[in-house]
Write a protein that holds these residues in place. Structure first.
Motif, PDB file in Angstrom:
ATOM      1  N   PHE A   1     -10.876  18.755 -36.721  1.00  0.00           N
ATOM      2  CA  PHE A   1     -12.311  18.501 -36.767  1.00  0.00           C
ATOM      3  C   PHE A   1     -12.584  17.034 -37.068  1.00  0.00           C
ATOM      4  O   PHE A   1     -11.861  16.403 -37.842  1.00  0.00           O
ATOM      5  N   ASP A   2     -13.670  16.503 -36.479  1.00  0.00           N
ATOM      6  CA  ASP A   2     -14.049  15.109 -36.686  1.00  0.00           C
ATOM      7  C   ASP A   2     -14.944  14.974 -37.920  1.00  0.00           C
ATOM      8  O   ASP A   2     -15.158  15.939 -38.655  1.00  0.00           O
ATOM      9  N   GLU A   3     -15.482  13.775 -38.130  1.00  0.00           N
ATOM     10  CA  GLU A   3     -16.308  13.520 -39.312  1.00  0.00           C
ATOM     11  C   GLU A   3     -17.614  14.311 -39.299  1.00  0.00           C
ATOM     12  O   GLU A   3     -18.237  14.494 -40.338  1.00  0.00           O
ATOM     13  N   SER A   4     -18.049  14.809 -38.143  1.00  0.00           N
ATOM     14  CA  SER A   4     -19.241  15.657 -38.057  1.00  0.00           C
ATOM     15  C   SER A   4     -18.893  17.135 -38.128  1.00  0.00           C
ATOM     16  O   SER A   4     -19.750  17.986 -37.902  1.00  0.00           O
ATOM     17  N   ASP A   5     -17.645  17.440 -38.416  1.00  0.00           N
ATOM     18  CA  ASP A   5     -17.112  18.799 -38.511  1.00  0.00           C
ATOM     19  C   ASP A   5     -17.165  19.542 -37.178  1.00  0.00           C
ATOM     20  O   ASP A   5     -17.305  20.756 -37.128  1.00  0.00           O
ATOM     21  N   LEU A   6     -17.062  18.789 -36.077  1.00  0.00           N
ATOM     22  CA  LEU A   6     -16.988  19.369 -34.740  1.00  0.00           C
ATOM     23  C   LEU A   6     -15.534  19.365 -34.278  1.00  0.00           C
ATOM     24  O   LEU A   6     -14.795  18.417 -34.575  1.00  0.00           O
ATOM     25  N   PRO A   7     -15.105  20.390 -33.541  1.00  0.00           N
ATOM     26  CA  PRO A   7     -13.723  20.402 -33.052  1.00  0.00           C
ATOM     27  C   PRO A   7     -13.458  19.227 -32.109  1.00  0.00           C
ATOM     28  O   PRO A   7     -14.279  18.915 -31.247  1.00  0.00           O
ATOM     29  N   CYS A   8     -12.329  18.565 -32.328  1.00  0.00           N
ATOM     30  CA  CYS A   8     -11.957  17.446 -31.465  1.00  0.00           C
ATOM     31  C   CYS A   8     -10.487  17.517 -31.053  1.00  0.00           C
ATOM     32  O   CYS A   8     -10.019  16.674 -30.287  1.00  0.00           O
ATOM     33  N   TYR A   9      -9.782  18.524 -31.547  1.00  0.00           N
ATOM     34  CA  TYR A   9      -8.363  18.703 -31.227  1.00  0.00           C
ATOM     35  C   TYR A   9      -8.051  20.188 -31.356  1.00  0.00           C
ATOM     36  O   TYR A   9      -8.574  20.874 -32.235  1.00  0.00           O
ATOM     37  N   CYS A  10      -7.189  20.667 -30.470  1.00  0.00           N
ATOM     38  CA  CYS A  10      -6.694  22.024 -30.635  1.00  0.00           C
ATOM     39  C   CYS A  10      -5.299  22.124 -30.030  1.00  0.00           C
ATOM     40  O   CYS A  10      -4.967  21.414 -29.085  1.00  0.00           O
ATOM     41  N   ALA A  11      -4.496  22.993 -30.621  1.00  0.00           N
ATOM     42  CA  ALA A  11      -3.147  23.232 -30.121  1.00  0.00           C
ATOM     43  C   ALA A  11      -2.822  24.704 -30.315  1.00  0.00           C
ATOM     44  O   ALA A  11      -3.059  25.253 -31.393  1.00  0.00           O
ATOM     45  N   TYR A  12      -2.356  25.330 -29.255  1.00  0.00           N
ATOM     46  CA  TYR A  12      -1.968  26.736 -29.290  1.00  0.00           C
ATOM     47  C   TYR A  12      -0.532  26.820 -28.825  1.00  0.00           C
ATOM     48  O   TYR A  12      -0.159  26.204 -27.824  1.00  0.00           O
ATOM     49  N   ARG A  13       0.292  27.577 -29.528  1.00  0.00           N
ATOM     50  CA  ARG A  13       1.678  27.771 -29.125  1.00  0.00           C
ATOM     51  C   ARG A  13       2.051  29.219 -29.381  1.00  0.00           C
ATOM     52  O   ARG A  13       1.698  29.767 -30.423  1.00  0.00           O
ATOM     53  N   TYR A  14       2.748  29.801 -28.416  1.00  0.00           N
ATOM     54  CA  TYR A  14       3.274  31.140 -28.665  1.00  0.00           C
ATOM     55  C   TYR A  14       4.490  31.397 -27.789  1.00  0.00           C
ATOM     56  O   TYR A  14       4.680  30.772 -26.755  1.00  0.00           O
TER      57      TYR A  14
END
Length: 123
Positions: free
Chosen positions: A50-63
């Motif tokens: 999350f960025d400084e505005s608490d919005l998602p800016c990165y995600c990673a999924y692994r399985y």
């Protein structure tokens, strides 16, 4: 296949720049905090930054999906049969740069990887 396996680093910040091309590093919104969710019944995790505005800016999924196999000594073991890793970074223009790696063969020894753009965070 090691990049497809979930990272065992619960006490450290995720390496959110991993797989991010150097030419794109100045164009992404940097996360300042992370939420990490791990699945306990299968090999899987999900990290959201999350960025400084608490919005998602990165995600990673692994399985990794496995199937039981029988070795020469008649002992069972789990063999990976499908693995996927998807990592995405929000760009400053609100598009998402998405990196995806997929291995879908016995032993997951053949990996296909590519980048794409999206209008929303991958789910």
């Amino acid at each position: 296949m090691s990049g497809l396996l979930p990272q065992k680093r619960p006490d450290r910040e995720p390496d959110w720049r991993l797989d991010l091309p150097a030419d794109w590093q100045a164009m992404v919104v940097a996360p300042i905090r992370f939420e990490v969710c791990r699945e306990y019944e299968i090999t899987a995790d999900r990290t959201t930054g999350f960025d400084e505005s608490d919005l998602p800016c990165y995600c990673a999924y692994r399985y990794v999906l496995t199937e039981p196999r029988l070795d020469d000594d008649e002992l069972f073991y789990d063999e990976p049969v499908y693995a996927e890793k998807r990592t995405a970074w929000r760009l400053r223009d609100d598009r998402w740069l998405v990196f995806r790696e997929v291995a879908a063969s016995a032993g997951c020894d053949r990996v296909h990887a590519f980048y794409s753009f999206g209008d929303a965070m991958p789910r």
